[in-house]
Design a protein around this motif. Structure first.
Motif, PDB file in Angstrom:
ATOM      1  N   ARG A  38       1.110 -35.372 -70.934  1.00 56.66           N
ATOM      2  CA  ARG A  38       2.370 -35.437 -71.665  1.00 56.66           C
ATOM      3  C   ARG A  38       3.090 -34.099 -71.740  1.00 56.66           C
ATOM      4  O   ARG A  38       4.320 -34.053 -71.777  1.00 56.66           O
ATOM      5  N   PHE A  39       2.369 -32.996 -71.748  1.00 61.54           N
ATOM      6  CA  PHE A  39       3.062 -31.720 -71.852  1.00 61.54           C
ATOM      7  C   PHE A  39       3.795 -31.351 -70.560  1.00 61.54           C
ATOM      8  O   PHE A  39       4.611 -30.439 -70.537  1.00 61.54           O
ATOM      9  N   MET A  40       3.564 -32.110 -69.490  1.00 65.67           N
ATOM     10  CA  MET A  40       4.265 -31.879 -68.231  1.00 65.67           C
ATOM     11  C   MET A  40       5.535 -32.720 -68.108  1.00 65.67           C
ATOM     12  O   MET A  40       6.301 -32.562 -67.161  1.00 65.67           O
ATOM     13  N   VAL A  41       5.776 -33.609 -69.060  1.00 67.44           N
ATOM     14  CA  VAL A  41       6.913 -34.514 -68.980  1.00 67.44           C
ATOM     15  C   VAL A  41       8.236 -33.752 -68.907  1.00 67.44           C
ATOM     16  O   VAL A  41       9.105 -34.062 -68.087  1.00 67.44           O
ATOM     17  N   GLY A  42       8.420 -32.733 -69.766  1.00 65.19           N
ATOM     18  CA  GLY A  42       9.658 -31.966 -69.745  1.00 65.19           C
ATOM     19  C   GLY A  42       9.898 -31.299 -68.415  1.00 65.19           C
ATOM     20  O   GLY A  42      11.021 -31.280 -67.896  1.00 65.19           O
ATOM     21  N   GLN A  43       8.852 -30.743 -67.835  1.00 66.27           N
ATOM     22  CA  GLN A  43       8.956 -30.057 -66.547  1.00 66.27           C
ATOM     23  C   GLN A  43       9.345 -31.033 -65.445  1.00 66.27           C
ATOM     24  O   GLN A  43      10.226 -30.757 -64.635  1.00 66.27           O
TER      25      GLN A  43
ATOM     26  N   GLY B 182       6.622 -25.590 -68.409  1.00 67.39           N
ATOM     27  CA  GLY B 182       5.466 -25.825 -69.271  1.00 67.39           C
ATOM     28  C   GLY B 182       4.151 -25.417 -68.656  1.00 67.39           C
ATOM     29  O   GLY B 182       3.322 -24.766 -69.295  1.00 67.39           O
ATOM     30  N   GLN B 183       3.913 -25.784 -67.400  1.00 68.71           N
ATOM     31  CA  GLN B 183       2.655 -25.440 -66.744  1.00 68.71           C
ATOM     32  C   GLN B 183       2.532 -23.935 -66.536  1.00 68.71           C
ATOM     33  O   GLN B 183       1.460 -23.352 -66.733  1.00 68.71           O
ATOM     34  N   LYS B 184       3.635 -23.297 -66.158  1.00 69.84           N
ATOM     35  CA  LYS B 184       3.607 -21.855 -65.944  1.00 69.84           C
ATOM     36  C   LYS B 184       3.329 -21.112 -67.246  1.00 69.84           C
ATOM     37  O   LYS B 184       2.537 -20.167 -67.288  1.00 69.84           O
ATOM     38  N   LEU B 185       3.943 -21.556 -68.324  1.00 65.85           N
ATOM     39  CA  LEU B 185       3.702 -20.933 -69.624  1.00 65.85           C
ATOM     40  C   LEU B 185       2.251 -21.096 -70.052  1.00 65.85           C
ATOM     41  O   LEU B 185       1.623 -20.170 -70.555  1.00 65.85           O
ATOM     42  N   TRP B 186       1.715 -22.283 -69.848  1.00 68.05           N
ATOM     43  CA  TRP B 186       0.308 -22.563 -70.161  1.00 68.05           C
ATOM     44  C   TRP B 186      -0.604 -21.604 -69.399  1.00 68.05           C
ATOM     45  O   TRP B 186      -1.509 -20.982 -69.972  1.00 68.05           O
ATOM     46  N   ASP B 187      -0.381 -21.466 -68.111  1.00 61.07           N
ATOM     47  CA  ASP B 187      -1.215 -20.587 -67.290  1.00 61.07           C
ATOM     48  C   ASP B 187      -1.090 -19.132 -67.717  1.00 61.07           C
ATOM     49  O   ASP B 187      -2.084 -18.391 -67.761  1.00 61.07           O
ATOM     50  N   GLU B 188       0.133 -18.709 -68.032  1.00 63.52           N
ATOM     51  CA  GLU B 188       0.361 -17.311 -68.388  1.00 63.52           C
ATOM     52  C   GLU B 188      -0.292 -16.946 -69.720  1.00 63.52           C
ATOM     53  O   GLU B 188      -0.759 -15.821 -69.896  1.00 63.52           O
TER      54      GLU B 188
END
Length: 474
Positions: free
Chosen positions: A134-139, A430-436
């Motif tokens: 779900r956190f990837m939905v916006g991306q 979202g994914q990039k922020l998570w990884d960073e």
């Protein structure tokens, strides 16, 4: 004394460099939201006006399409394999097909993850419905990889925000448009070892409410090995299990967004990282790593070894008590909300998966019928009632009440926190922020935060932004 004060200021400056490095890349209001640019992993972005208008017309006409009349339609559903496929098809999909005799669901096992799904979307051959974190939905919505579900909702269908927990619903929306039907959810709380608390002279029925209380209690539980090279028992590790920068930022009152902009350099996020680093320095990162290595070899969650005083983890850990033969705790324990910084409310954060309609789905009306069934009350209740549901929390308060999961006092702690749960920012990156956040956390904990190194990192982040968002950093 002056030298010590200066060193403290330097450490804080280094941490601010670390967190500010995130903000240089991620103040991205409006970036990647629309336009003709190519999306991540090759997904093609498309302008939404014509598509939305067409979909609205589709949603408005023949709302009974999926319930008996009309031609036979086969929908492709992309989901997890193994036992999940078997159980979900039997328990949920079969009931949907009974209610919609003109719709057949062809289950496609997820092979290749999101990369494969992105390829199918870009190639114009996507499944009609797919599972997506779900956190990837916006991306994905920002890149034009998903169909908006808003036209169907606006056409009068029985899907309402009030039926879901606020954070769960918010995470399924992007720019005031619904793009996903919530499916699963979870959250985090504090597991505490009552036996170790007693041994440390603490009241086992009073777990810590604040960060200061946690620090004081945890300090009494650290025990070094006989040769002093490591620990045989620890009080708390603020980056273990589910306690990392995202978790602690909310416990410190930090916010990752400021209006529509991302704000990873929020002062309370900096304080959270400073606090995490204080443990690495005080208790020696190398010794903690040795302890973690030993715990890793046990094959079970470190909390169940009885050698950890406090740990932040999810509700799913309760399932270990019935599903893992190695887990046989010989100590007293409890669950409580996570401690927060002084002056801030205790909170949690929730994650989970959703069902989406990929861009280019061939049967949007029938796909919507499936989506609102499996992501709505009927499908959620059916799945929640399965025999091995364990300690799952559903996305719908009404269902949780109906199946009476709060009768389990430990699970009740998690359920009671859902209305105030935070969620990761709904953003094109979202994914990039998570990884960073993990990369920055690792650098800080290991003392690799020199300004020169951060400048190099910032440059690489700027280049990443230009290549993937089509414009300079604002």
């Amino acid at each position: 004394m002056r030298k010590k004060k200066g060193a403290t200021h330097l450490r804080r400056a280094m941490l601010k460099y670390l967190v500010t490095a995130l903000s240089v890349c991620f103040v991205l209001t409006g970036c990647g939201g629309s336009g003709g640019s190519s999306g991540e992993n090759g997904a093609t972005d498309t302008k939404g006006t014509d598509s939305t208008n067409q979909q609205t017309d589709t949603a408005k006409k023949n709302t009974d399409t999926g319930k008996g009349g009309g031609e036979k339609v086969t929908l492709e559903l992309w989901g997890w394999g193994g036992k999940f496929q078997t159980d979900y098809t039997k328990i949920v999909i079969s009931e949907f097909e009974k209610e919609h005799p003109n719709i057949k669901v062809k289950y496609i096992i997820d092979q290749g993850g999101t990369d494969k799904l992105t390829t199918l979307i870009a190639g114009g051959t996507p499944p009609d419905v797919a599972v997506l974190d779900r956190f990837m939905v916006g991306q994905w919505a920002a890149k034009g990889s998903l169909e908006s579900l808003q036209p169907f909702v606006d056409a009068g269908d029985e899907v309402r925000a009030d039926d879901y927990y606020p954070g769960v619903w918010a995470e399924a929306n992007y720019k005031d448009q619904l793009y996903a039907m919530p499916f699963t959810t979870d959250n985090r709380a504090l597991y505490y070892n009552k036996t170790l608390m007693k041994e440390a002279g603490l009241d086992p029925e009073k777990p810590p409410d604040t960060i200061a209380e946690l620090d004081a209690m945890a300090e009494k539980m650290f025990k070094k090995t006989s040769n002093g090279s490591g620990y045989e028992q620890v009080g708390f590790i603020p980056w273990a299990n589910q306690t990392y920068l995202y978790t602690q930022s909310w416990n410190f009152g930090g916010e990752w967004t400021d209006g529509e902009e991302l704000a990873p350099n929020h002062p309370q996020i900096v304080k959270a990282l400073e606090w995490m680093v204080s443990y690495a320095k005080k208790y020696d990162m190398s010794k903690i790593n040795k302890f973690n290595d030993v715990m890793g070899k046990t094959g079970i969650n470190s909390f169940w070894t009885g050698k950890v005083g406090f740990v932040v983890d999810g509700n799913w850990v309760l399932n270990d008590l019935t599903s893992n033969a190695k887990v046989k705790p010989t100590f007293e324990w409890g669950v409580a909300p996570m401690p927060s910084a002084e002056g801030y409310p205790q909170t949690t954060w929730a994650g989970g998966h959703s069902w989406v309609m990929p861009k280019g789905a061939k049967h949007p009306q029938e796909a919507w019928e499936l989506l609102k069934f499996i992501g709505g009350y009927k499908g959620t209740l059916l799945w929640a009632k399965r025999a091995d549901a364990g300690n799952d929390i559903t996305t719908m308060p009404k269902v949780n009440e109906e199946i009476k999961i709060t009768e389990n006092p430990k699970l009740k702690v998690f359920v009671d926190l859902m209305p105030v749960a935070h969620y990761r920012p709904v953003t094109p990156v979202g994914q990039k922020l998570w990884d960073e956040t993990f990369r920055v956390q690792d650098l800080a904990l290991n003392g690799k935060g020199e300004p020169k190194e951060r400048r190099t990192s910032i440059t690489s982040l700027k280049n990443w932004n230009r290549n993937n968002q089509g414009g300079p950093v604002s």
